[in-house]
Design an enzyme around this catalytic site. Structure first.
Site, PDB file in Angstrom:
ATOM      1  N   GLN A 159      58.076   4.280  39.395  1.00  0.00           N
ATOM      2  CA  GLN A 159      57.766   4.114  40.820  1.00  0.00           C
ATOM      3  C   GLN A 159      57.850   2.622  41.207  1.00  0.00           C
ATOM      4  O   GLN A 159      58.667   1.908  40.673  1.00  0.00           O
ATOM      5  CB  GLN A 159      56.389   4.705  41.157  1.00  0.00           C
ATOM      6  CG  GLN A 159      56.369   6.229  41.156  1.00  0.00           C
ATOM      7  CD  GLN A 159      56.440   6.865  39.794  1.00  0.00           C
ATOM      8  OE1 GLN A 159      55.633   6.575  38.933  1.00  0.00           O
ATOM      9  NE2 GLN A 159      57.396   7.731  39.572  1.00  0.00           N
TER      10      GLN A 159
ATOM     11  N   ASP B 100      63.052   3.085  42.745  1.00  0.00           N
ATOM     12  CA  ASP B 100      64.516   3.187  42.746  1.00  0.00           C
ATOM     13  C   ASP B 100      65.216   1.843  42.900  1.00  0.00           C
ATOM     14  O   ASP B 100      66.184   1.716  43.643  1.00  0.00           O
ATOM     15  CB  ASP B 100      64.999   4.127  43.876  1.00  0.00           C
ATOM     16  CG  ASP B 100      64.389   5.499  43.751  1.00  0.00           C
ATOM     17  OD1 ASP B 100      64.225   5.957  42.609  1.00  0.00           O
ATOM     18  OD2 ASP B 100      64.059   6.094  44.784  1.00  0.00           O
TER      19      ASP B 100
ATOM     20  N   ARG C  28      67.860   8.426  50.604  1.00  0.00           N
ATOM     21  CA  ARG C  28      66.859   7.358  50.642  1.00  0.00           C
ATOM     22  C   ARG C  28      66.996   6.616  51.959  1.00  0.00           C
ATOM     23  O   ARG C  28      68.113   6.326  52.385  1.00  0.00           O
ATOM     24  CB  ARG C  28      67.078   6.393  49.474  1.00  0.00           C
ATOM     25  CG  ARG C  28      66.839   7.046  48.127  1.00  0.00           C
ATOM     26  CD  ARG C  28      67.084   6.070  46.983  1.00  0.00           C
ATOM     27  NE  ARG C  28      66.969   6.744  45.695  1.00  0.00           N
ATOM     28  CZ  ARG C  28      67.703   6.441  44.627  1.00  0.00           C
ATOM     29  NH1 ARG C  28      68.599   5.474  44.681  1.00  0.00           N
ATOM     30  NH2 ARG C  28      67.543   7.112  43.511  1.00  0.00           N
TER      31      ARG C  28
ATOM     32  N   GLY D 219      63.029   8.864  38.424  1.00  0.00           N
ATOM     33  CA  GLY D 219      64.415   9.165  38.092  1.00  0.00           C
ATOM     34  C   GLY D 219      65.081   7.858  37.754  1.00  0.00           C
ATOM     35  O   GLY D 219      65.335   7.041  38.632  1.00  0.00           O
ATOM     36  N   HIS D 220      65.312   7.612  36.471  1.00  0.00           N
ATOM     37  CA  HIS D 220      65.845   6.319  36.048  1.00  0.00           C
ATOM     38  C   HIS D 220      67.287   6.477  35.584  1.00  0.00           C
ATOM     39  O   HIS D 220      67.574   7.170  34.621  1.00  0.00           O
ATOM     40  CB  HIS D 220      64.969   5.714  34.947  1.00  0.00           C
ATOM     41  CG  HIS D 220      63.576   5.422  35.433  1.00  0.00           C
ATOM     42  ND1 HIS D 220      62.539   5.112  34.605  1.00  0.00           N
ATOM     43  CD2 HIS D 220      63.068   5.403  36.688  1.00  0.00           C
ATOM     44  CE1 HIS D 220      61.445   4.906  35.336  1.00  0.00           C
ATOM     45  NE2 HIS D 220      61.738   5.083  36.603  1.00  0.00           N
TER      46      HIS D 220
ATOM     47  N   LYS E  99      65.093   0.046  37.593  1.00  0.00           N
ATOM     48  CA  LYS E  99      64.294  -0.086  36.370  1.00  0.00           C
ATOM     49  C   LYS E  99      65.055   0.487  35.188  1.00  0.00           C
ATOM     50  O   LYS E  99      64.991  -0.035  34.085  1.00  0.00           O
ATOM     51  CB  LYS E  99      62.950   0.650  36.521  1.00  0.00           C
ATOM     52  CG  LYS E  99      62.018   0.022  37.530  1.00  0.00           C
ATOM     53  CD  LYS E  99      60.720   0.817  37.668  1.00  0.00           C
ATOM     54  CE  LYS E  99      60.907   2.193  38.250  1.00  0.00           C
ATOM     55  NZ  LYS E  99      61.243   2.232  39.681  1.00  0.00           N
TER      56      LYS E  99
HETATM   57  P1  IMO Z   1      61.278   5.827  40.256  1.00  0.00           P
HETATM   58  O1  IMO Z   1      60.550   5.608  38.969  1.00  0.00           O
HETATM   59  C1  IMO Z   1      60.972   6.436  44.567  1.00  0.00           C
HETATM   60  C2  IMO Z   1      57.562   8.770  46.061  1.00  0.00           C
HETATM   61  C3  IMO Z   1      57.842  10.146  46.626  1.00  0.00           C
HETATM   62  C4  IMO Z   1      56.721  10.250  47.659  1.00  0.00           C
HETATM   63  C5  IMO Z   1      55.565   9.544  46.961  1.00  0.00           C
HETATM   64  C6  IMO Z   1      54.599  10.482  46.270  1.00  0.00           C
HETATM   65  O2  IMO Z   1      62.553   6.558  40.162  1.00  0.00           O
HETATM   66  O3  IMO Z   1      61.406   4.520  41.010  1.00  0.00           O
HETATM   67  P2  IMO Z   1      54.711  11.912  44.038  1.00  0.00           P
HETATM   68  O4  IMO Z   1      55.638  13.026  43.657  1.00  0.00           O
HETATM   69  O5  IMO Z   1      54.744  10.761  43.104  1.00  0.00           O
HETATM   70  O6  IMO Z   1      53.330  12.400  44.329  1.00  0.00           O
HETATM   71  O7  IMO Z   1      55.293  11.400  45.456  1.00  0.00           O
HETATM   72  O8  IMO Z   1      56.153   8.686  46.009  1.00  0.00           O
HETATM   73  N1  IMO Z   1      58.078   8.551  44.686  1.00  0.00           N
HETATM   74  C7  IMO Z   1      59.137   7.789  44.387  1.00  0.00           C
HETATM   75  N2  IMO Z   1      60.006   7.131  45.182  1.00  0.00           N
HETATM   76  N3  IMO Z   1      61.107   6.330  43.234  1.00  0.00           N
HETATM   77  C8  IMO Z   1      60.247   6.958  42.409  1.00  0.00           C
HETATM   78  O9  IMO Z   1      60.295   6.808  41.080  1.00  0.00           O
HETATM   79  C9  IMO Z   1      59.223   7.759  42.972  1.00  0.00           C
HETATM   80  N4  IMO Z   1      58.216   8.506  42.476  1.00  0.00           N
HETATM   81  C10 IMO Z   1      57.519   8.971  43.528  1.00  0.00           C
HETATM   82  O10 IMO Z   1      59.105  10.191  47.235  1.00  0.00           O
HETATM   83  O11 IMO Z   1      57.039   9.504  48.802  1.00  0.00           O
HETATM   84 MG    MG Z   2      64.531   6.382  40.661  1.00  0.00          MG
END
Ligand code: IMO
Ligand code: MG
Length: 477
Positions: A227, A22, A360, A50-51, A25
């Site tokens: 992520q 987050d 968050r 979530g982009h 990206k």
């Molecule tokens: P973007 O691409 C922030 C976190 C989840 C959890 C851990 C594992 O938007 O940056 P999962 O469902 O992947 O098995 O969850 O990873 N998490 C993220 N946190 N941004 C994301 O994606 C995330 N994708 C997974 O909150 O702590």
């Molecule tokens: Mg995100």
């Protein structure tokens, strides 16, 4: 240096996150896709991402399809790579959304080798991680972990299997005992998936060989990370991580390339505050453990917090609208109480999950984490969201930790370490609105000082500073 200098001789860019996700990206994927790329590709994760992209003040949120899809009508290719895990109904829903916005996807390519998130994966993930309070890691509940587990256990179902009913059926039968808590009927599952399979069939390719062809043809390739490094299965704060390697290495490998082939790997750092969603250590968190458990509870969505603090807001087309600089919020970000300050920063920066709506967790940007990330993802950095801190009287950056009486500047992902360190901060004078700034030298001097101190501590080199969500709100150094 301007954008042209930065992009000189560059054929491949990767936009990856150097924190816990987050970081923006979506904005930078859109930034390069809209003015530079011929191909945009994603190599890791699924709809846990979530982009958010803002174009002409209009917000779009992507979960699976890279932001570059908006340029499909210009002949730009968009790839869902081999390293991804794909939920077919979710993908189909995203295609519906594109249809409704009249965005074409004629040049979408979906890897035949990508893993599928099956309905039993989603069920398992929901049960297992429903509550972060019971020691769950607080996953997004999208079936990411179980799908990658099956991949590593060599029993995963991949896109190509969809087009051979017998093989698909045999593979589902094989995993039945693994999911014995559920009633699995292979025929039912297959029947439910077929409409989606037929819909995506025209787009399914060997995307690795397509990628190699694009590279040979000299096409400009943009990799959209998902992520963040600290959530990587390999390098993150294990076990509080996702199940893919979202470092530069994993991102490149997830589309069939080597990290060595990425000319411009850009590591995004939220600055001077950062966030984490879900459970796990976060040394600089405002309010420490009490913030972590507060954020894990139900009832702290954006509208809940606005109501609780008596901040005027309204709902327009299902979206919450409020003045991010409401005097009450500004008072909170300057509160002497860290916990309140953290909520204030969440409100002023709008830090609520794009995927789950969860609050968050917030904290000052941690130089130790950034230094570690530079070691893995390389030195080039993009700083995002400093504009959100307008109105704060002061801000801080973490340079080093105190641990067992000693000052350390090296990161270690061990929970026992990260839970027991005391970050060492340096304070800087706050600033006002910077969203109109377009030249680095016009940024407030305290912010520039902080950036330069941050560079010397981390060994990174800040190439871009984002001063707002919009494409134009970007300072190339
Ligand atoms: P973007 O691409 C922030 C976190 C989840 C959890 C851990 C594992 O938007 O940056 P999962 O469902 O992947 O098995 O969850 O990873 N998490 C993220 N946190 N941004 C994301 O994606 C995330 N994708 C997974 O909150 O702590
Ligand atoms: Mg995100």
């Amino acid at each position: 240096m301007g954008l042209d200098d930065l992009l000189k001789g560059v054929q491949t860019i990767a936009v990856i996150c150097n924190q816990w996700g987050d970081t923006g990206k979506g904005k930078f994927s859109d930034y390069f896709a809209s003015q530079w790329a011929d191909v945009t590709a994603r190599g890791t994760g699924g709809n846990n991402a979530g982009h958010t992209v803002v174009v002409n003040r209009k917000e779009k949120i992507f979960h699976l399809i890279p932001a570059g899809i908006s340029n499909d009508s210009n002949g730009q290719f968009t790839i869902l790579g081999n390293g991804m895990v794909i939920d077919l109904p979710v993908l189909s829903h995203e295609l519906d959304e594109l249809d409704s916005e009249e965005i074409t996807y004629n040049n979408l390519l979906i890897s035949k080798d990508a893993s599928i998130i099956m309905p039993y994966h989603v069920n398992r993930d929901k049960v297992k991680h429903q509550s972060q309070k019971d020691g769950g890691i607080g996953s997004t509940g999208r079936g990411i972990g179980p799908s990658y587990t099956d991949k590593v256990a060599r029993r995963g179902i991949i896109i190509e299997d969809l087009f051979d009913r017998d093989r698909l059926s045999r593979k589902i039968e094989k995993v039945r005992e693994v999911y014995s808590e559920q009633t699995i009927n292979a025929d039912e599952i297959i029947d439910s998936l077929m409409p989606f399979a037929n819909r995506i069939k025209p787009f399914v390719r060997d995307t690795v060989s397509e990628m190699h062809r694009f590279m040979r043809e000299g096409k400009k390739v943009l990799l959209e990370g998902a992520q963040g490094l600290l959530l990587s299965i390999e390098h993150g704060t294990y076990p509080y991580v996702t199940s893919s390697d979202c470092s530069l290495n994993g991102t490149a490998s997830g589309v069939g390339l080597s990290a060595k082939m990425i000319d411009l790997p850009l590591g995004i750092v939220k600055f001077p505050f950062m966030t984490r969603v879900g459970a796990g250590p976060f040394p600089t968190e405002f309010g420490g453990r009490s913030s972590e458990s507060y954020c894990a509870e139900e009832g702290h969505t954006n509208s809940d917090e606005l109501k609780h603090y008596g901040i005027t807001h309204r709902i327009v087309n299902g979206k919450i609208r409020y003045d991010r600089n409401d005097p009450k919020i500004i008072e909170m970000i300057n509160s002497g109480d860290e916990f309140t300050q953290g909520i204030g920063i969440r409100l002023t920066a709008g830090e609520y999950g794009a995927t789950t709506g969860r609050p968050r967790r917030t904290g000052w940007t941690d130089g130790v984490v950034a230094r570690y990330a530079v070691g893995i993802n390389g030195p080039l950095l993009v700083l995002t969201k400093p504009d959100s801190l307008a109105g704060a009287k002061e801000f801080k950056l973490g340079y080093g930790y105190k641990f067992e009486g000693r000052v350390v500047d090296a990161f270690s992902k061990s929970e026992g370490f990260l839970r027991n360190v005391t970050p060492q901060y340096q304070s800087y004078e706050g600033y006002g609105d910077i969203s109109k700034v377009r030249h680095y030298d016009n940024l407030p001097s305290s912010l520039r000082q902080a950036i330069e101190d941050f560079e010397s501590f981390t060994g990174g080199r800040v190439a871009i500073v984002s001063v707002g969500a919009d494409r134009e709100e970007t300072v190339v150094r």
